[in-house]
Write an enzyme that holds these catalytic residues in place. Structure first.
Site, PDB file in Angstrom:
ATOM      1  N   ASP A  44       0.799  -1.056   0.059  1.00 10.99           N
ATOM      2  CA  ASP A  44      -0.051  -0.038   0.019  1.00 10.99           C
ATOM      3  C   ASP A  44       0.830   1.069  -0.153  1.00 10.99           C
ATOM      4  O   ASP A  44       1.788   1.167   0.729  1.00 10.99           O
ATOM      5  CB  ASP A  44      -0.810   0.105   1.355  1.00 10.99           C
TER       6      ASP A  44
ATOM      7  N   THR B 241       0.490   4.633   0.670  1.00 11.38           N
ATOM      8  CA  THR B 241       0.573   5.737   1.820  1.00 11.38           C
ATOM      9  C   THR B 241       0.865   5.284   3.067  1.00 11.38           C
ATOM     10  O   THR B 241       0.314   3.965   3.592  1.00 11.38           O
ATOM     11  CB  THR B 241      -0.660   6.324   2.018  1.00 11.38           C
TER      12      THR B 241
ATOM     13  N   ASP C 281      -0.774  -0.468   6.534  1.00 13.24           N
ATOM     14  CA  ASP C 281      -0.912   0.237   7.742  1.00 13.24           C
ATOM     15  C   ASP C 281      -2.041   0.813   8.211  1.00 13.24           C
ATOM     16  O   ASP C 281      -2.116   1.402   9.132  1.00 13.24           O
ATOM     17  CB  ASP C 281       0.090   1.242   7.974  1.00 13.24           C
TER      18      ASP C 281
END
EC number: 7.2.2.22
Length: 718
Positions: free
Chosen positions: A408, A410, A610
């Site tokens: 991912d 970001t 996250d």
């Protein structure tokens, strides 16, 4: 709660404590409480029997205070009890007694034979005594054999018991006693090594502090008047202000409210470089103040701290079985019946019972059974010391097999701390400050990095945030909020178009320009009218490109980047990092689909993320890795591995540790199976006695444990 003092003499007191029975956590609480009393030397609480044994100085110790401490331990909150096993678990007096009695008996038999020149065969009395000692020293093996036979699965204890019974029938009492004595020594050495392994892990993670300094403020004496008092560490509560001086570990998770210091956080993050902390900085228990002094307001204590959760996770993880462990157990289960058959064949062919006994002893696959769990425990402890929380042996093994990774964007490939770069009003009645304020009102409850950046920007500009009545999360698109009787939409241009909000030409030009610069635009609409735009930029992590290069060199064949951002932003980041495969404007279900597509193509997939929207993909991946314990709780709980800090280099460590652990396990298997095979061949040829077989059996088991123990400090200082 009543206590019964069973005995109290010569500085040793045994107390019956019913509520300790079958409760190892409460046993630890008793040990911790009693150990703090004056004059107490050692305390052991036994969950199996519900008793507590205290060794103390009769002159210095207060017997009533000791009993009061035991009673008080019943009410200690569970989260304040250290995550460890009772000290009594480390002490097995009967094992030591068996070794001592067996050794004394063998010494007396040696004196009888070689000093007094008595014949090797024992008389009726001597044989009776020797048989009794043999049964006593071999009791654990005999008990284990009976249990395994009842369950219909013959184990290694059955092999030892069969050899022992055969020796007694043949009146080879000395041989039987010698073999059992050697096996008991071997078992004790294995336990000792394993205890040292666990202790080393605990010492790496947990300090030896048992007190803390707490600052008390007297309201009647003025706000500046304060007193520092030293208290037991398990009495510190949330909200207490803990004073931490140089070279002392911070005992709580919390926020610095006074002072400044240089702090080493390596116990939590694995990062050896100290960091500077000032008022407002969040700190973690286990971090050590290198220089300076700080006062920390406790937000979490005991097992609820980050280090406490790591320790608990490590202990839970050691119970998780790796697939390679099942291989070893299957081998052991099948090898035991084979050993009986081979031994019986040797007996039929040679008629030599001693040779058959030797083959039973050397065939014990104890070392094979130890090969995996010892290595897994050591590797998990090593990972925890580096700030890598591996939640089980199965995940550790998978880490070494990953050949495709999905990121991912970001918060993983980027820093995850974007900053506001532009605030543009798109309506004549709106000022940029108003646009920012209402955007912040929409994002006030969100933990998304973009939302946090908007909130930070209002705080830096000292802009007050208007309250809102209600908000709705539009996953992957933005927020819908109701404030001051108006409906606010904050999110991507796609959200506004979906809600039939007209996006002006000027706004579209701004959006295109920002995306070419890898900036993310957030559009704000009020009651169906576009009123402003905010842009944010998230920098790529400085180490990201280097880590991706190393991952490819280490055998990762496919790297995929996923992002909810516009394709133009994704393209800029992908080009900067050299990523050829990426997907933009993805929803949580799209991330899940990307992982499953790679799995369908035959890849072992690791997913790194996250956020909450990463949770489905983290759960579906062969190994899910959450970046930073500061990430969302859902992501950290869903992932198989959690990294305590945000350094991408830890990804390399995860794979390296997994590969190394599997290598050590294979070494252990090879070593133990080779010893078994060689011993069987030598034993079949008659060149090995039962005593030598026992020594060889012990040596292979201890060697396996020692080899696994090397993983505890593998590359820790790198």
């Amino acid at each position: 709660m009543t206590l019964e003092v069973v005995s109290d003499a010569a500085g040793r007191m045994r107390v019956k404590v019913d509520w300790v029975r079958c409760d190892s956590r409460r046993a630890v609480a008793v040990e911790e409480a009693v150990a703090k009393q004056n004059g107490v030397r050692v305390v052991h609480a036994y969950p199996r029997t519900g008793s507590v044994v205290v060794w103390y100085s009769p002159r210095r110790a207060d017997r009533a205070a000791v009993l009061a401490a035991i009673k008080g331990a019943a009410h200690v909150a569970a989260e304040l009890i250290p995550a460890r096993a009772p000290h009594s678990a480390e002490i097995r007096n009967t094992d030591v007694l068996r070794m001592v009695i067996g050794g004394v008996a063998l010494a007396l038999l040696g004196v009888r034979r070689y000093v007094f020149a008595r014949p090797p065969l024992l008389g009726t009395t001597g044989r009776t005594v020797a048989t009794g000692v043999t049964i006593f020293t071999g009791y654990p093996f005999l008990r284990g054999a009976l249990r395994s036979l009842r369950s219909g699965k013959a184990g290694t204890d059955a092999l030892v018991s069969a050899a022992t019974v055969a020796s007694l029938i043949l009146r080879e009492n000395v041989v039987a006693l010698t073999v059992l004595w050697l096996l008991n020594i071997g078992e004790y050495l294995q336990d000792l090594t394993l205890r040292r392994t666990r202790r080393a892990i605990s010492e790496l993670l947990r300090g030896n502090q048992d007190t803390a300094w707490v600052r008390l403020t007297d309201p009647s004496a003025g706000s500046d008047a304060a007193t520092e008092i030293q208290v037991p560490i398990d009495t510190v509560q949330i909200g207490d202000e803990v004073v931490v001086h140089e070279h002392v570990a911070i005992p709580v998770d919390g926020e610095v409210v006074d002072g400044e210091a240089i702090v080493n956080q390596s116990a939590i993050t694995g990062e050896n470089l100290p960091v500077s902390v000032v008022v407002g900085t969040r700190v973690h228990a286990g971090s050590v103040v290198v220089r300076g002094r700080v006062v920390v307001r406790a937000h979490a204590v005991g097992n609820q701290t980050t280090i406490g959760r790591i320790i608990s996770r490590v202990e839970e993880a050691q119970l998780d079985r790796a697939p390679i462990q099942t291989v070893g157990e299957n081998f052991s289960r099948r090898f035991v019946p084979t050993s009986f058959i081979v031994s019986a064949i040797a007996l039929l062919i040679t008629g030599d019972v001693r040779r058959a006994m030797t083959m039973l002893l050397i065939a014990c696959p104890c070392a094979v059974g130890l090969s995996t769990p010892t290595a897994i425990s050591a590797a998990i402890g090593n990972g925890a010391r580096r700030g890598i929380l591996i939640k089980g042996g199965s995940h550790l093994e998978q880490a070494g097999r990953v050949d495709a990774i999905v990121f991912d964007k970001t918060g993983t490939l980027t820093v995850g701390r974007p900053v506001v770069t532009n605030i543009v009003a798109m309506h004549k009645d709106w000022e940029p400050e108003q646009v920012l304020a209402y955007a912040a009102s929409s994002e006030i409850h969100s933990r998304h990095p973009l939302a946090e950046a908007v909130i930070r920007s209002t705080e830096e500009r000292r802009i007050s945030i208007p309250p809102h009545e209600e908000c709705e999360v539009l996953v992957g698109l933005g927020m819908r909020t109701w404030a001051d009787g108006r409906t606010l939409l904050l999110g991507s241009p796609s959200l506004l178009r979906a809600e039939k909000v007209r996006v002006s030409k000027k706004a579209s030009e701004w959006v295109d320009k920002l995306r070419r610069q890898a900036e993310t635009p957030l559009l704000l609409a009020v009651d169906g009218t576009l009123v402003g735009l905010i842009s944010l930029r998230d920098e790529v992590r400085p180490e990201a490109a280097q880590v991706l290069t190393k991952l490819r060199a280490n055998g990762i064949r496919r790297i995929v980047m996923l992002t909810g951002d516009h394709p133009e932003i994704a393209q800029v980041v992908a080009d900067e990092l050299g990523i050829d495969e990426w997907r933009a404007e993805v929803m949580p279900e799209d991330k899940l689909a990307a992982v499953r597509e790679l799995q369908d193509d035959g890849y072992v997939v690791g997913m790194v993320g996250d956020g909450i929207n990463d949770a489905p993909a983290l759960a579906a991946a062969d190994i899910g890795i959450a970046m930073g314990l500061a990430g969302t709780d859902v992501a950290v709980e869903t992932a198989d591995v959690a990294l305590a800090n945000d350094d991408l280099h830890r990804l390399l460590d995860v794979g390296d540790l997994g590969e190394r652990a599997v290598d050590v396990i294979r070494q252990n298997y090879g070593m133990s199976i080779a010893v078994n095979a060689a011993g069987l061949l030598i034993g079949a040829g008659g060149a090995l006695s039962p005593v030598l077989a026992a020594i060889l059996h012990n040596a292979s088991s201890v060697a396996v444990v020692a080899n696994s123990s090397r993983l505890i400090r593998y590359r820790l200082d790198r």
